[in-house]
Design an enzyme around this catalytic site. Sequence first.
Site, PDB file in Angstrom:
ATOM      1  CG  ASP A  86      -2.068  -1.020   1.056  1.00 63.01           C
ATOM      2  OD1 ASP A  86      -2.702  -1.046  -0.005  1.00 63.01           O
ATOM      3  OD2 ASP A  86      -2.297  -1.802   1.990  1.00 63.01           O
ATOM      4  CD  GLU A 107      -4.143   2.044  -1.655  1.00 58.69           C
ATOM      5  OE1 GLU A 107      -3.832   1.133  -0.858  1.00 58.69           O
ATOM      6  OE2 GLU A 107      -4.699   1.818  -2.747  1.00 58.69           O
ATOM      7  CG  HIS A 152      -6.308  -0.133   2.492  1.00 53.43           C
ATOM      8  ND1 HIS A 152      -6.440  -0.165   1.117  1.00 53.43           N
ATOM      9  CD2 HIS A 152      -7.537   0.177   2.973  1.00 53.43           C
ATOM     10  CE1 HIS A 152      -7.696   0.105   0.793  1.00 53.43           C
ATOM     11  NE2 HIS A 152      -8.374   0.322   1.908  1.00 53.43           N
ATOM     12  CE1 TYR A 158      -4.203  -6.550   4.770  1.00 55.11           C
ATOM     13  CE2 TYR A 158      -3.659  -4.577   3.522  1.00 55.11           C
ATOM     14  CZ  TYR A 158      -4.384  -5.745   3.666  1.00 55.11           C
ATOM     15  OH  TYR A 158      -5.288  -6.110   2.701  1.00 55.11           O
ATOM     16  CD  GLU A 180      -4.631   0.158  -6.323  1.00 52.92           C
ATOM     17  OE1 GLU A 180      -5.018   0.302  -5.152  1.00 52.92           O
ATOM     18  OE2 GLU A 180      -4.766   1.020  -7.206  1.00 52.92           O
ATOM     19  CD  GLU A 195      -6.305  -1.753  -2.596  1.00 55.37           C
ATOM     20  OE1 GLU A 195      -6.285  -1.123  -3.680  1.00 55.37           O
ATOM     21  OE2 GLU A 195      -5.590  -1.425  -1.634  1.00 55.37           O
ATOM     22  CG  HIS A 222      -8.418   2.081  -4.806  1.00 58.20           C
ATOM     23  ND1 HIS A 222      -7.615   1.778  -3.709  1.00 58.20           N
ATOM     24  CD2 HIS A 222      -9.340   2.972  -4.356  1.00 58.20           C
ATOM     25  CE1 HIS A 222      -8.055   2.462  -2.661  1.00 58.20           C
ATOM     26  NE2 HIS A 222      -9.093   3.188  -3.028  1.00 58.20           N
TER      27      HIS A 222
END
Length: 389
Positions: A138, A169, A172, A176, A232, A266, A269
């Site tokens: 990301d 992003e 994201h 994670y 992506e 995603e 995107h």
Amino acid sequence: MLSVRIPLAPITNPQQLQLSPLKGLSLVDKENTPPALSGARVLASKTARRIFQEPAEPKTKAAAPGVEDEPLLRENPRRFVIFPIEYHDIWQMYKKAEASFWTAEEVDLSKDIQHWESLKPEERYFISHVLAFFAASDGIVNENLVERFSQEVQITEARCFYGFQIAMENIHSEMYSLLIDTYIKDPKEREFLFNAIETMPCVEKKADWALRWIGDKEATYGERVVAFAAVEGIFFSGSFASIFWLKKRGLMPGLTFSNELISRDEGLHCDFACLMFKHLVHKPSEERVREIIINAVRVEQEFLTEALPVKLIGMNCTLMKQYIEFVADRLMLELGFSKVFRVENPFDFMENISLEGKTNFFEKRVGEYQRMGVMSSPTENSFTLDADF
């Protein structure tokens, strides 16, 4: 009582002139400045510094061929103001992204620890390495958005989307990183995973593929749009499928819920990249697009069947290869070209989740989240006394 104005004392010391906050301030390389006016950049990451080798003495470069013929890239003096909307389809994509905003704090990870400890060692190994790839990737997508796309594209509607994509992003990547921080207790292992681009050859290979496109000064905007649609839409697809496989088994509810949210984002995107591609006047040839997509498919297949095989969590590697090809075909169709591999979706549990271009997440409202009123027209929220009952 009348106020008395005291005249300013004359400046006797030349050093006083340096106290002005505007002294030496340059407006070059600020937000909304066209790329042609950009000065030397200070690159944020080591990986970016490795890719961007800028000359010691900046040279004035002529505009890339075709830029003046591309409405998306042509210098736009009205780029500082949003209204009136000119590209309504691009604006609607931005509003969809805005309507689906969420934060990492909304994901409950309290039940995941017990599940994590009950997993087999090979399952924990696979999940931790996939999360390490996601956490780094990301940031690479954002590097491209900040360094290239946001500076090149001159239409306001697309800039709005790119700005919001950068924010998502970041969320994201935070999600994670939070998952790794929650599951991995050993500080050394955690540090190893956070530095996956430098510590894991399989992750480094995928990262280098994307970073090469960021640093490629010869590639057209259209080619790079296809490449990052592949990042992506293809590079993420197999890893998303592997986590949804865990959901099918009833494991890791926090991880799988965050995976739903992120895969939906995603998908949007990827759809936006395809929409930008359709707006281009000078598109790359179908042969060139096929070359980029096939190359991305091979890298992803190697990642999930050799470097980090999905058999570690009980998935079939042959079917995973087929699934990646299926996703690539959907992407080719959305870009306006014919299929390459012509295969069926081997995973029934991914039927409504695959990144297929026309994202169906908004119709299904995965995770039951969508910002209230954002997708509504102004008249839908007005109060009237003449409604029919």
